[in-house]
Motif scaffolding. Structure first.
Motif, PDB file in Angstrom:
ATOM      1  N   VAL A 126      18.966  -4.742  16.364  1.00  0.00           N
ATOM      2  CA  VAL A 126      18.846  -4.997  17.808  1.00  0.00           C
ATOM      3  C   VAL A 126      19.504  -3.872  18.604  1.00  0.00           C
ATOM      4  CG1 VAL A 126      19.590  -6.552  19.675  1.00  0.00           C
ATOM      5  CG2 VAL A 126      18.651  -7.504  17.544  1.00  0.00           C
ATOM      6  N   TYR A 127      20.687  -3.444  18.175  1.00  0.00           N
ATOM      7  CA  TYR A 127      21.404  -2.400  18.939  1.00  0.00           C
ATOM      8  C   TYR A 127      20.631  -1.077  18.923  1.00  0.00           C
ATOM      9  CZ  TYR A 127      25.299  -5.708  18.498  1.00  0.00           C
ATOM     10  OH  TYR A 127      26.092  -6.842  18.535  1.00  0.00           O
ATOM     11  N   LEU A 128      20.022  -0.771  17.778  1.00  0.00           N
ATOM     12  CA  LEU A 128      19.211   0.463  17.693  1.00  0.00           C
ATOM     13  C   LEU A 128      18.001   0.367  18.621  1.00  0.00           C
ATOM     14  CD1 LEU A 128      19.140   1.154  13.843  1.00  0.00           C
ATOM     15  CD2 LEU A 128      20.102   2.671  15.588  1.00  0.00           C
ATOM     16  N   LEU A 129      17.307  -0.767  18.574  1.00  0.00           N
ATOM     17  CA  LEU A 129      16.085  -0.919  19.390  1.00  0.00           C
ATOM     18  C   LEU A 129      16.412  -0.944  20.873  1.00  0.00           C
ATOM     19  CD1 LEU A 129      14.083  -3.506  17.222  1.00  0.00           C
ATOM     20  CD2 LEU A 129      13.639  -1.040  17.460  1.00  0.00           C
ATOM     21  N   GLN A 130      17.580  -1.488  21.227  1.00  0.00           N
ATOM     22  CA  GLN A 130      17.974  -1.504  22.639  1.00  0.00           C
ATOM     23  C   GLN A 130      18.103  -0.075  23.173  1.00  0.00           C
ATOM     24  OE1 GLN A 130      21.508  -3.942  22.253  1.00  0.00           O
ATOM     25  NE2 GLN A 130      20.520  -5.721  23.251  1.00  0.00           N
ATOM     26  N   GLN A 131      18.568   0.831  22.324  1.00  0.00           N
ATOM     27  CA  GLN A 131      18.666   2.240  22.740  1.00  0.00           C
ATOM     28  C   GLN A 131      17.291   2.907  22.759  1.00  0.00           C
ATOM     29  OE1 GLN A 131      21.468   3.589  23.924  1.00  0.00           O
ATOM     30  NE2 GLN A 131      22.288   1.505  23.616  1.00  0.00           N
ATOM     31  N   CYS A 137       7.820  -4.076  20.150  1.00  0.00           N
ATOM     32  CA  CYS A 137       6.698  -3.131  20.354  1.00  0.00           C
ATOM     33  C   CYS A 137       5.666  -3.720  21.314  1.00  0.00           C
ATOM     34  CB  CYS A 137       6.037  -2.812  19.026  1.00  0.00           C
ATOM     35  SG  CYS A 137       7.003  -1.698  17.993  1.00  0.00           S
ATOM     36  N   LYS A 138       5.508  -5.047  21.259  1.00  0.00           N
ATOM     37  CA  LYS A 138       4.505  -5.703  22.113  1.00  0.00           C
ATOM     38  C   LYS A 138       4.763  -5.418  23.592  1.00  0.00           C
ATOM     39  CE  LYS A 138       2.981  -9.771  19.639  1.00  0.00           C
ATOM     40  NZ  LYS A 138       3.705 -10.942  19.170  1.00  0.00           N
ATOM     41  N   VAL A 139       6.027  -5.368  23.969  1.00  0.00           N
ATOM     42  CA  VAL A 139       6.358  -5.211  25.413  1.00  0.00           C
ATOM     43  C   VAL A 139       6.966  -3.844  25.722  1.00  0.00           C
ATOM     44  CG1 VAL A 139       6.577  -7.675  25.891  1.00  0.00           C
ATOM     45  CG2 VAL A 139       8.556  -6.415  24.983  1.00  0.00           C
ATOM     46  N   ASN A 140       6.921  -2.948  24.772  1.00  0.00           N
ATOM     47  CA  ASN A 140       7.405  -1.577  25.024  1.00  0.00           C
ATOM     48  C   ASN A 140       6.408  -0.596  24.407  1.00  0.00           C
ATOM     49  OD1 ASN A 140      10.414  -1.793  26.084  1.00  0.00           O
ATOM     50  ND2 ASN A 140      10.197  -3.341  24.473  1.00  0.00           N
ATOM     51  N   ASP A 141       5.380  -0.241  25.197  1.00  0.00           N
ATOM     52  CA  ASP A 141       4.368   0.630  24.570  1.00  0.00           C
ATOM     53  C   ASP A 141       4.855   2.073  24.409  1.00  0.00           C
ATOM     54  OD1 ASP A 141       2.257   0.567  27.573  1.00  0.00           O
ATOM     55  OD2 ASP A 141       4.271   1.382  27.180  1.00  0.00           O
ATOM     56  N   ASN A 142       6.088   2.338  24.862  1.00  0.00           N
ATOM     57  CA  ASN A 142       6.669   3.666  24.578  1.00  0.00           C
ATOM     58  C   ASN A 142       7.276   3.713  23.176  1.00  0.00           C
ATOM     59  OD1 ASN A 142       8.525   1.730  25.530  1.00  0.00           O
ATOM     60  ND2 ASN A 142      10.096   3.318  25.603  1.00  0.00           N
ATOM     61  N   LEU A 143       7.325   2.534  22.527  1.00  0.00           N
ATOM     62  CA  LEU A 143       7.916   2.433  21.173  1.00  0.00           C
ATOM     63  C   LEU A 143       6.790   2.254  20.152  1.00  0.00           C
ATOM     64  CD1 LEU A 143      10.359   2.015  19.217  1.00  0.00           C
ATOM     65  CD2 LEU A 143      10.288  -0.417  19.840  1.00  0.00           C
ATOM     66  N   SER A 144       6.792   3.122  19.129  1.00  0.00           N
ATOM     67  CA  SER A 144       5.820   2.965  18.017  1.00  0.00           C
ATOM     68  C   SER A 144       6.612   2.771  16.735  1.00  0.00           C
ATOM     69  CB  SER A 144       4.976   4.225  17.852  1.00  0.00           C
ATOM     70  OG  SER A 144       4.482   4.639  19.082  1.00  0.00           O
ATOM     71  N   ALA A 145       6.166   1.826  15.925  1.00  0.00           N
ATOM     72  CA  ALA A 145       6.965   1.494  14.732  1.00  0.00           C
ATOM     73  C   ALA A 145       6.075   1.198  13.531  1.00  0.00           C
ATOM     74  CB  ALA A 145       7.846   0.283  15.029  1.00  0.00           C
ATOM     75  N   ILE A 146       6.684   1.432  12.352  1.00  0.00           N
ATOM     76  CA  ILE A 146       6.015   1.101  11.086  1.00  0.00           C
ATOM     77  C   ILE A 146       7.040   0.416  10.192  1.00  0.00           C
ATOM     78  CG2 ILE A 146       5.121   2.092   8.912  1.00  0.00           C
ATOM     79  CD1 ILE A 146       3.745   4.266  10.545  1.00  0.00           C
ATOM     80  N   SER A 147       6.676  -0.730   9.620  1.00  0.00           N
ATOM     81  CA  SER A 147       7.517  -1.374   8.607  1.00  0.00           C
ATOM     82  C   SER A 147       6.947  -1.040   7.237  1.00  0.00           C
ATOM     83  CB  SER A 147       7.525  -2.902   8.797  1.00  0.00           C
ATOM     84  OG  SER A 147       8.311  -3.245   9.917  1.00  0.00           O
ATOM     85  N   LEU A 148       7.824  -0.566   6.355  1.00  0.00           N
ATOM     86  CA  LEU A 148       7.381  -0.219   5.003  1.00  0.00           C
ATOM     87  C   LEU A 148       7.955  -1.251   4.038  1.00  0.00           C
ATOM     88  CD1 LEU A 148       7.925   3.664   5.113  1.00  0.00           C
ATOM     89  CD2 LEU A 148       5.762   2.385   5.372  1.00  0.00           C
ATOM     90  N   ARG A 149       7.079  -1.986   3.379  1.00  0.00           N
ATOM     91  CA  ARG A 149       7.506  -3.042   2.447  1.00  0.00           C
ATOM     92  C   ARG A 149       7.533  -2.461   1.034  1.00  0.00           C
ATOM     93  NH1 ARG A 149       3.643  -7.860   4.973  1.00  0.00           N
ATOM     94  NH2 ARG A 149       4.891  -8.226   6.859  1.00  0.00           N
TER      95      ARG A 149
END
Ligand code: WQD
Length: 346
Positions: A108-113, A167-179
């Motif tokens: 959460v703290y990382l994403l807030q930044q 990501c849904k509400v911040n289109d300036n953020l792009s992310a990938i989860s690697l399982r």
């Protein structure tokens, strides 16, 4: 001007191999690690391989103010690859709050930044553990996420949901989860590898420590499972293949090739091997006979898990190159190097 990448947990097992792969691709790397499950010697190992030491910040990501200060100091971070987390399944059962604080608050703290930046790219270290015991094998990314078998697994499921919602509400953020399926092995130079602290929880370090004489024998947790030889099946992927996949996923984000700003990929070989098959492969590549005994099943183990890798193959143009034998041979070389280092220190 080379892009600057923050790697949290960059002195950990997968993190350190990814730092090497990033530097070799010309990226500038900043590592955050609180050394709770790694050692500064890993920084030396990385530098031995790439001849350049990444910037290193000893920060505990549970410290929200320290995280904010980091992004003020490093305002030019182009992307974040987030490995830092606690990852021992058994420990998470005994100490759930440690896992929820260390694996969720920090995210959460990382994403807030990141959400405050014009453009932010984020790669999340997730795990096949989110699938639990999948109904169908091989496992695709659309397999249902089942109730986690442990708080550790739950933190990976919750982590993915937090990123997806952000990501849904911040289109300036792009992310990938690697399982990841089961990461194993070590860098071919044996300058970095897996460094479990205390008694290894995972199969491969326990095998290599047994072969090195540090453990009396391996306990095989159950041989009465509904599998061909009765032991559990997993998809063991070489950490070098895993590191390369992170660089490819990063470049997908940097080149903004994504169709949506949140994606998930399985990272495995697509092949399942049983515990007894792993033992046989290890004995073949090491020339060592491995002492083991069959014991009771381990609580929380799933019978079988191996990846359907077609999405990563098709979309990332990535597939695992190394075999189980390759990975086990590299793990054994790493263990022998560790033993030599200890002997020289005496
Ligand atoms: C593999 C197989 C055991 C030790 C976990 C996490 C996963 C990832 C990797 C973080 C199982 C058997 C093991 C031993 C044994 N963690 N085994 N004797 O549990 O598949 O996955 O670690 O990235 O997210 O869930 O890995 O290596 O512990 O076990 O028989 O001493 O080996 O029963 O079948 P696992 P593992």
């Amino acid at each position: 001007m080379s892009k600057k990448i923050l790697v949290t947990g960059g002195l950990g097992f997968i993190g350190s191999h990814t730092v090497v792969a990033l530097q070799e691709k010309g990226y500038e790397v900043v590592v955050i690690d609180n050394l709770s499950n790694s050692s500064l010697s890993v920084l030396g190992g990385i530098t031995k391989i790439t001849k350049s030491s990444p910037d290193f910040e000893n920060i505990d990501l549970r410290d929200k103010v320290a995280v904010k200060k980091f992004f003020e100091k490093y305002s030019d971070i182009d992307a974040v690859i987030h490995f830092a987390a606690s990852k021992a399944v058994g420990e998470s059962v005994e100490n759930p709050l440690l896992y929820y604080e260390n694996n969720i608050n920090t995210l959460v703290y990382l994403l807030q930044q990141l959400k405050e930046k014009d453009r932010a790219k984020f790669i999340f270290s997730s795990s096949c553990t989110v699938y639990g015991q999948a109904d169908e094998l091989p496992i695709t990314e659309s397999a249902p996420v089942k109730k986690a078998e442990s708080p550790y697994g739950n933190t990976k499921q919750i982590g993915e949901e937090i990123i997806k919602d952000t990501c849904k509400v911040n289109d300036n953020l792009s992310a990938i989860s690697l399982r990841y399926f089961n990461p194993i092995g070590a860098h071919p130079t044996a300058n970095i590898g897996e460094l479990p602290i205390g008694t290894p929880q995972n199969l491969i370090p326990f095998i290599t420590q047994t072969a090195a004489g540090k453990r009396k024998q391996l306990s095989v947790f159950g041989d009465d499972y509904p599998t061909p030889d009765g032991t559990c099946i997993r998809d063991y992927i070489h950490v070098m293949d895993l590191a390369r996949a992170h660089v490819i996923a990063l470049e997908r984000l940097l080149e903004e090739e994504q169709s949506s700003n949140y994606e998930v990929f399985n990272l495995g070989t697509g092949t399942g091997n049983s515990v007894l098959e792993v033992i046989k492969s290890f004995e073949k590549v090491s020339g060592e006979e491995l002492p083991y005994k069959i014991t009771d099943r381990r609580e929380g183990d799933v019978v079988a898990a191996y990846a359907d890798t077609s999405k990563a193959n098709d979309v990332l143009k990535w597939k695992a190159d190394f075999t189980l034998d390759d990975a086990l041979a590299s793990a054994w070389k790493w263990q022998q190097t560790l033993e030599e280092k200890k002997e020289n220190e005496i």
